[in-house]
Design a protein around this motif. Sequence first.
Motif, PDB file in Angstrom:
ATOM      1  N   PRO A 149       8.198   6.213 -18.122  1.00  0.00           N
ATOM      2  CA  PRO A 149       7.205   6.756 -17.180  1.00  0.00           C
ATOM      3  C   PRO A 149       6.287   5.691 -16.609  1.00  0.00           C
ATOM      4  N   GLU A 150       5.899   4.706 -17.462  1.00  0.00           N
ATOM      5  CA  GLU A 150       5.018   3.638 -16.960  1.00  0.00           C
ATOM      6  C   GLU A 150       5.755   2.777 -15.948  1.00  0.00           C
ATOM      7  N   ASP A 151       7.070   2.503 -16.226  1.00  0.00           N
ATOM      8  CA  ASP A 151       7.878   1.744 -15.269  1.00  0.00           C
ATOM      9  C   ASP A 151       7.955   2.473 -13.936  1.00  0.00           C
ATOM     10  N   SER A 173       4.627   2.302 -12.097  1.00  0.00           N
ATOM     11  CA  SER A 173       4.397   0.963 -11.550  1.00  0.00           C
ATOM     12  C   SER A 173       5.259   0.724 -10.316  1.00  0.00           C
ATOM     13  N   ALA A 174       6.522   1.188 -10.391  1.00  0.00           N
ATOM     14  CA  ALA A 174       7.423   1.000  -9.255  1.00  0.00           C
ATOM     15  C   ALA A 174       6.946   1.817  -8.054  1.00  0.00           C
ATOM     16  N   SER A 184       3.847   2.803  -7.455  1.00  0.00           N
ATOM     17  CA  SER A 184       2.614   2.191  -6.962  1.00  0.00           C
ATOM     18  C   SER A 184       2.920   0.970  -6.114  1.00  0.00           C
ATOM     19  N   ALA A 185       3.893   0.166  -6.565  1.00  0.00           N
ATOM     20  CA  ALA A 185       4.277  -1.024  -5.794  1.00  0.00           C
ATOM     21  C   ALA A 185       4.887  -0.630  -4.449  1.00  0.00           C
ATOM     22  N   PHE A 186       5.698   0.442  -4.461  1.00  0.00           N
ATOM     23  CA  PHE A 186       6.313   0.914  -3.216  1.00  0.00           C
ATOM     24  C   PHE A 186       5.243   1.365  -2.221  1.00  0.00           C
ATOM     25  N   LEU A 187       4.207   2.084  -2.712  1.00  0.00           N
ATOM     26  CA  LEU A 187       3.157   2.590  -1.835  1.00  0.00           C
ATOM     27  C   LEU A 187       2.407   1.474  -1.130  1.00  0.00           C
ATOM     28  N   ARG A 188       2.364   0.299  -1.774  1.00  0.00           N
ATOM     29  CA  ARG A 188       1.596  -0.818  -1.208  1.00  0.00           C
ATOM     30  C   ARG A 188       2.470  -1.876  -0.546  1.00  0.00           C
ATOM     31  N   GLN A 189       3.766  -1.579  -0.403  1.00  0.00           N
ATOM     32  CA  GLN A 189       4.696  -2.505   0.238  1.00  0.00           C
ATOM     33  C   GLN A 189       4.572  -2.398   1.754  1.00  0.00           C
ATOM     34  N   PRO A 190       4.215  -3.483   2.444  1.00  0.00           N
ATOM     35  CA  PRO A 190       4.042  -3.396   3.904  1.00  0.00           C
ATOM     36  C   PRO A 190       5.346  -3.028   4.616  1.00  0.00           C
ATOM     37  N   LEU A 191       5.235  -2.125   5.570  1.00  0.00           N
ATOM     38  CA  LEU A 191       6.353  -1.729   6.422  1.00  0.00           C
ATOM     39  C   LEU A 191       5.931  -1.895   7.875  1.00  0.00           C
ATOM     40  N   VAL A 192       6.891  -2.194   8.741  1.00  0.00           N
ATOM     41  CA  VAL A 192       6.589  -2.325  10.165  1.00  0.00           C
ATOM     42  C   VAL A 192       6.998  -1.027  10.858  1.00  0.00           C
TER      43      VAL A 192
END
Length: 342
Positions: A14-16, A19-20, A22-30
């Motif tokens: 669940p922590e993995d 974290s994944a 959360s990282a996706f939500l903050r990944q810049p997209l154009v």
Amino acid sequence: MKVSPHSPPVLSQPEDSRSAFSAFLRQPLVVMGVSLTPQKLIFGLALLVCVSPLGSPPLALLLGLVVALGIGNPFQTQSRRVTSKLLQWSVVGLGFGMNAHAAVQAGRQGILFTIASICGTLVLGYLVGRWLRLDPKTSHLIASGTAICGGSAIAAVGPVMKADESQMSVALGAVFILNSVALFVFPLLGHELHLSQTQFGLWCAIAIHDTSSVVGAASHYGDQALQIATTVKLARALWIIPVALGTAFLFKTPGAKLKLPYFILGFIGAMLLNTYVPALRPVAPVAVMLAKIGLTLTLFLIGAGLSAQVLRSVGVRPFVQAILLWAVISLASLYAIMHTVR
């Protein structure tokens, strides 16, 4: 298999996943040539739904809560700065939909309820706070927010008594949680109890904490309820002044600065212009429409600011005090209104 003491800790699944995500939500997209994160994109889409024809005050608050608890608010600092000003300008805009004569009548009708409920809530808040052995400043902040106008009263009274950040956060958290519940529950109860527009408007103004949710619930019930609720609630907000002065005396804080709700003067000015300047009446519906959109956005931002951290910070005993005060003022005012107002 043995794990070396120097090996990196192994995260649970669940922590993995969190974290994944959360990282996706903050990944810049154009998107259309603009760099946005998924978190900001979702926030923007929710905001667009609020201002669309599908938007309504309850839906806006719900979307804000979903954003806050699901993905987090990417504009937390900016939201806090904008919310207060947006609410104030929205209230001023609503004044262009009010008639001064009807407002005076509503104010007269609600004055006795206002005085009795404010005084009763402050006294009961003191007694309940003593019973629960709460910090006196936190207890008084919760009672003030319940008695007058939620976060605005807490923001005004807190500096007067020199409350610290944790005391302010606990009081604001407790009041905002119940304020959010009221926006959904009150219209349902009003229809179930067959309350008239006048009865519901008075009940909202007395028993719901923040002006934003009072206006949101009343606008969902009807135009007459909205006029009565807004007028009576803003008249209650003026009680910030004597309550803040009394607070400075009780907590012995000489020279304390008092923050006055000046936007109420703007609301009164807009109402007088709408009543006595016929030339402005064609633009009044536009001002009211923009004010309602502003109010819907305000509720979205309030919901988006109610994070899991705020919920955890409240604690059991302050929340018990807030619930008890809210239950008493809601039931007592409802009983009085149903037996004296038609």
